[in-house]
Design a protein around this motif. Structure first.
Motif, PDB file in Angstrom:
ATOM      1  N   ALA A   1       8.316 -13.791   5.964  1.00 39.87           N
ATOM      2  CA  ALA A   1       7.181 -13.114   6.605  1.00 39.87           C
ATOM      3  C   ALA A   1       7.542 -11.674   6.977  1.00 39.87           C
ATOM      4  N   ARG A   2       8.754 -11.463   7.464  1.00 37.26           N
ATOM      5  CA  ARG A   2       9.175 -10.110   7.812  1.00 37.26           C
ATOM      6  C   ARG A   2       9.309  -9.247   6.561  1.00 37.26           C
ATOM      7  N   TYR A   3       9.773  -9.833   5.486  1.00 33.95           N
ATOM      8  CA  TYR A   3       9.846  -9.081   4.230  1.00 33.95           C
ATOM      9  C   TYR A   3       8.454  -8.679   3.765  1.00 33.95           C
ATOM     10  N   GLY A   4       7.494  -9.594   3.870  1.00 32.18           N
ATOM     11  CA  GLY A   4       6.134  -9.281   3.453  1.00 32.18           C
ATOM     12  C   GLY A   4       5.529  -8.148   4.267  1.00 32.18           C
ATOM     13  N   ARG A   5       5.740  -8.162   5.582  1.00 32.76           N
ATOM     14  CA  ARG A   5       5.212  -7.078   6.425  1.00 32.76           C
ATOM     15  C   ARG A   5       5.919  -5.758   6.135  1.00 32.76           C
ATOM     16  N   PHE A   6       7.213  -5.834   5.820  1.00 33.27           N
ATOM     17  CA  PHE A   6       7.972  -4.615   5.553  1.00 33.27           C
ATOM     18  C   PHE A   6       7.560  -3.975   4.238  1.00 33.27           C
ATOM     19  N   ILE A   7       7.355  -4.776   3.195  1.00 29.81           N
ATOM     20  CA  ILE A   7       7.132  -4.232   1.860  1.00 29.81           C
ATOM     21  C   ILE A   7       5.668  -3.900   1.612  1.00 29.81           C
ATOM     22  N   GLU A   8       4.755  -4.426   2.415  1.00 27.28           N
ATOM     23  CA  GLU A   8       3.318  -4.230   2.174  1.00 27.28           C
ATOM     24  C   GLU A   8       2.894  -2.767   2.185  1.00 27.28           C
ATOM     25  N   PRO A   9       3.355  -1.912   3.124  1.00 27.12           N
ATOM     26  CA  PRO A   9       2.886  -0.516   3.115  1.00 27.12           C
ATOM     27  C   PRO A   9       3.269   0.267   1.867  1.00 27.12           C
ATOM     28  N   PHE A  10       4.258  -0.211   1.108  1.00 30.66           N
ATOM     29  CA  PHE A  10       4.713   0.531  -0.062  1.00 30.66           C
ATOM     30  C   PHE A  10       3.956   0.143  -1.340  1.00 30.66           C
ATOM     31  N   CYS A  11       2.988  -0.783  -1.206  1.00 28.13           N
ATOM     32  CA  CYS A  11       2.065  -1.113  -2.303  1.00 28.13           C
ATOM     33  C   CYS A  11       2.805  -1.495  -3.590  1.00 28.13           C
ATOM     34  N   GLY A  12       3.819  -2.297  -3.479  1.00 24.25           N
ATOM     35  CA  GLY A  12       4.531  -2.762  -4.652  1.00 24.25           C
ATOM     36  C   GLY A  12       5.498  -1.737  -5.190  1.00 24.25           C
ATOM     37  N   PRO A  13       6.723  -1.627  -4.649  1.00 23.91           N
ATOM     38  CA  PRO A  13       7.674  -0.627  -5.145  1.00 23.91           C
ATOM     39  C   PRO A  13       8.082  -0.908  -6.571  1.00 23.91           C
ATOM     40  N   ALA A  14       8.523   0.121  -7.267  1.00 21.89           N
ATOM     41  CA  ALA A  14       8.970  -0.036  -8.644  1.00 21.89           C
ATOM     42  C   ALA A  14      10.128  -1.020  -8.702  1.00 21.89           C
ATOM     43  N   THR A  15      10.140  -1.850  -9.711  1.00 21.93           N
ATOM     44  CA  THR A  15      11.182  -2.866  -9.843  1.00 21.93           C
ATOM     45  C   THR A  15      12.572  -2.238  -9.912  1.00 21.93           C
ATOM     46  N   LYS A  16      12.702  -1.075 -10.523  1.00 17.89           N
ATOM     47  CA  LYS A  16      14.005  -0.430 -10.629  1.00 17.89           C
ATOM     48  C   LYS A  16      14.557  -0.021  -9.271  1.00 17.89           C
ATOM     49  N   ASN A  17      13.684   0.120  -8.261  1.00 16.56           N
ATOM     50  CA  ASN A  17      14.117   0.488  -6.916  1.00 16.56           C
ATOM     51  C   ASN A  17      14.069  -0.680  -5.940  1.00 16.56           C
ATOM     52  N   LEU A  18      13.760  -1.881  -6.420  1.00 17.25           N
ATOM     53  CA  LEU A  18      13.558  -3.015  -5.519  1.00 17.25           C
ATOM     54  C   LEU A  18      14.832  -3.373  -4.762  1.00 17.25           C
ATOM     55  N   ASN A  19      15.991  -3.283  -5.408  1.00 18.79           N
ATOM     56  CA  ASN A  19      17.243  -3.595  -4.719  1.00 18.79           C
ATOM     57  C   ASN A  19      17.468  -2.662  -3.532  1.00 18.79           C
ATOM     58  N   GLY A  20      17.065  -1.398  -3.670  1.00 17.28           N
ATOM     59  CA  GLY A  20      17.201  -0.464  -2.565  1.00 17.28           C
ATOM     60  C   GLY A  20      16.325  -0.848  -1.390  1.00 17.28           C
ATOM     61  N   TYR A  21      15.100  -1.274  -1.649  1.00 10.17           N
ATOM     62  CA  TYR A  21      14.225  -1.689  -0.575  1.00 10.17           C
ATOM     63  C   TYR A  21      14.744  -2.967   0.093  1.00 10.17           C
ATOM     64  N   ILE A  22      15.293  -3.878  -0.688  1.00 11.44           N
ATOM     65  CA  ILE A  22      15.850  -5.105  -0.108  1.00 11.44           C
ATOM     66  C   ILE A  22      17.021  -4.777   0.808  1.00 11.44           C
ATOM     67  N   ARG A  23      17.904  -3.892   0.334  1.00  9.89           N
ATOM     68  CA  ARG A  23      19.046  -3.507   1.161  1.00  9.89           C
ATOM     69  C   ARG A  23      18.574  -2.742   2.407  1.00  9.89           C
ATOM     70  N   TRP A  24      17.528  -1.959   2.271  1.00  9.83           N
ATOM     71  CA  TRP A  24      16.951  -1.243   3.411  1.00  9.83           C
ATOM     72  C   TRP A  24      16.515  -2.227   4.489  1.00  9.83           C
ATOM     73  N   LEU A  25      15.842  -3.307   4.106  1.00  8.46           N
ATOM     74  CA  LEU A  25      15.425  -4.305   5.084  1.00  8.46           C
ATOM     75  C   LEU A  25      16.631  -4.979   5.717  1.00  8.46           C
ATOM     76  N   GLU A  26      17.661  -5.240   4.943  1.00  7.19           N
ATOM     77  CA  GLU A  26      18.853  -5.893   5.489  1.00  7.19           C
ATOM     78  C   GLU A  26      19.504  -5.041   6.582  1.00  7.19           C
ATOM     79  N   VAL A  27      19.647  -3.749   6.331  1.00 10.36           N
ATOM     80  CA  VAL A  27      20.304  -2.900   7.335  1.00 10.36           C
ATOM     81  C   VAL A  27      19.398  -2.709   8.554  1.00 10.36           C
ATOM     82  N   ARG A  28      18.091  -2.764   8.389  1.00  9.65           N
ATOM     83  CA  ARG A  28      17.201  -2.716   9.547  1.00  9.65           C
ATOM     84  C   ARG A  28      17.393  -3.970  10.397  1.00  9.65           C
ATOM     85  N   LEU A  29      17.487  -5.128   9.758  1.00  8.68           N
ATOM     86  CA  LEU A  29      17.699  -6.366  10.500  1.00  8.68           C
ATOM     87  C   LEU A  29      19.070  -6.384  11.164  1.00  8.68           C
ATOM     88  N   ALA A  30      20.051  -5.741  10.528  1.00 11.76           N
ATOM     89  CA  ALA A  30      21.406  -5.701  11.089  1.00 11.76           C
ATOM     90  C   ALA A  30      21.554  -4.673  12.189  1.00 11.76           C
TER      91      ALA A  30
END
Length: 330
Positions: A290-319
Motif C-alpha cells: 500500500a505504501r508503494y502504491g501511494r508513493f509511485i502513484e504521483p509519477f504516473c507510471g515511471p519508465a521501466t528502465k528507471n524503476l529500480n531507482g524508484y524502488i531504491r528511493w522508497l527503500e531509503v525513505r523507509l530507512a
C-alpha cells in the motif's frame, strides 16, 4: 565582518518595520540553506583527508571555490581539490538547491513532481530530472543488504511496464526495413486500433518481490518474471535456515521451504484465511504494498528502465536516510 560591525548590525534590527523583517528573514533563510550545503560538503572532505589524485594526506588550505567551499592544495602532487572533487556532485554549481531537492525526496511526506519542484526552486525541469537521476545512482551504490530473521513475510506486487522516453517505435516507423517492430504495441494502440487489453497479470505486469520481518527490515526487489523458479532464486539468499516463512501459496515459496527445510505457513486472501495460528500472516508486506502504491502513484507510471531507482528511493525513505548522508556518500 568585524565584531563591532556585527554588533552594530544586530542593534539595527530593532529599527526594522514588519516588511523589512520579513525580507531579512528570507535572506537569512537563503544564507542558512547555502551554509548548510557547504558544511555538509566540507564534512565529507574532513572524513577523508586523502588527495583524490595521489592519495597523499598532506594538504594545506588554498582559498575557496566559487561556491564558497574550502579548497585544499595537496603537498605531494601540488594539485588543488575540494570536498566535491571526484564525487557525483562535483559539477553541480548550486549545491544549496541540490540540498532542497534531497529534502523533498527524502524528508517530505510526499515528494513533489519534477515540474512542481522546478517551479518552486525556479529551475529548469530537466535540471531537477538530472539531479534526481544522480541521486538514484548515489543511493543505488550506497545501499546495505537487508538481513532478515524470525518470522519472514514475502509476497509480490506488480507495476505496469512503461517505455517512457523510448524511441523504438519512432525508429521503426522511420526505417521499418532495418529496425524491427517492437514487441509490445503502444498503449494508445489498444484504444485507437481496437486491440484487446490483457486483463489481470500478464507479461506486461512487472513483479516486485517484497520481503519483511517482524523486526522492521524490508526489501523491494524487481524480478524478471513471476515464475516459481525466479521467486525461489531471489528468496534463497534472504531467508536463513532457522526462519519461519509466511507467504501465499506460490510455488516458489513452497519449493524454497521444502528444499531448505523451513517452517512454512500459507495464508490466503479471503476472510478467515489471512491469519494462521493466531500470529502468522503477511499484513506487514501488504502494508508495504500500500505504501508503494501511494508513493509511485504521483509519477504516473515511471519508465521501466528507471524503476529500480524508484524502488531504491522508497527503500531509503523507509530507512530514514537523511540528505546529508547522500551528500557524504556521493
Amino acid at each position: 565582518m568585524l565584531h563591532h560591525d556585527f554588533r552594530r548590525f544586530l542593534n539595527a534590527l530593532d529599527k526594522l518595520n514588519p516588511a523589512q523583517i520579513e525580507d531579512a528573514q528570507t535572506k537569512i533563510q537563503d544564507l542558512r540553506r547555502k551554509t548548510e550545503a557547504i558544511s555538509e560538503i566540507e564534512a565529507r572532505t574532513n572524513q577523508e583527508h586523502k588527495c583524490p589524485f595521489c592519495g597523499d594526506e598532506r594538504r594545506q588550505k588554498w582559498g575557496r571555490t566559487r561556491t564558497r567551499v574550502q579548497r585544499y592544495r595537496c603537498t605531494g602532487c601540488e594539485k588543488t581539490y575540494s570536498g566535491r572533487t571526484g564525487s557525483a556532485i562535483g559539477r553541480i554549481h548550486r549545491p544549496d538547491l541540490l540540498m532542497e531537492v534531497l529534502r523533498d525526496m527524502l524528508g517530505s511526506p510526499a515528494p513533489q513532481s519534477v515540474r512542481k519542484l522546478a517551479k518552486q526552486l525556479d529551475l529548469n525541469k530537466y535540471t531537477i530530472w538530472r539531479w534526481r537521476m544522480l541521486v538514484f545512482s548515489v543511493i543505488g551504490n550506497s545501499g546495505v543488504a537487508a538481513t532478515f530473521s524470525g518470522i519472514i513475510e514475502a509476497d509480490e506486487t506488480y507495476q505496469r511496464e512503461s517505455r517512457k522516453g523510448s524511441r523504438e517505435w519512432v525508429r521503426h516507423f522511420a526505417d521499418p526495413q532495418n529496425v524491427p517492430q517492437p514487441p509490445r504495441p503502444r498503449w494508445e494502440d489498444f484504444t485507437t486500433q481496437g486491440l484487446k487489453m490483457m486483463r489481470g497479470l500478464s507479461k506486461w505486469q512487472l513483479p516486485i518481490l517484497t520481503v519483511a520481518d517482524r523486526g522492521g527490515s524490508c526489501l523491494f526487489r524487481r524480478l524478471t518474471d513471476r515464475k516459481g523458479a525466479t521467486v525461489e532464486r531471489a528468496m534463497k539468499p534472504l531467508v536463513p535456515g532457522d526462519a519461519v516463512l509466511c507467504s501465499d501459496g506460490g510455488n516458489g515459496y513452497k519449493n524454497l521451504a521444502a528444499a531448505s527445510g523451513l517452517e512454512h505457513f500459507v495464508v490466503g486472501s479471503k476472510p478467515g484465511t489471512r491469519v494462521t495460528a493466531g500470529c502468522y500472516h503477511i499484513q506487514n508486506v501488504n502494508s508495504l504494498h500500500a505504501r508503494y502504491g501511494r508513493f509511485i502513484e504521483p509519477f504516473c507510471g515511471p519508465a521501466t528502465k528507471n524503476l529500480n531507482g524508484y524502488i531504491r528511493w522508497l527503500e531509503v525513505r523507509l530507512a530514514g536516510l537523511r540528505p546529508a548522508d547522500v551528500v557524504r556518500a556521493s
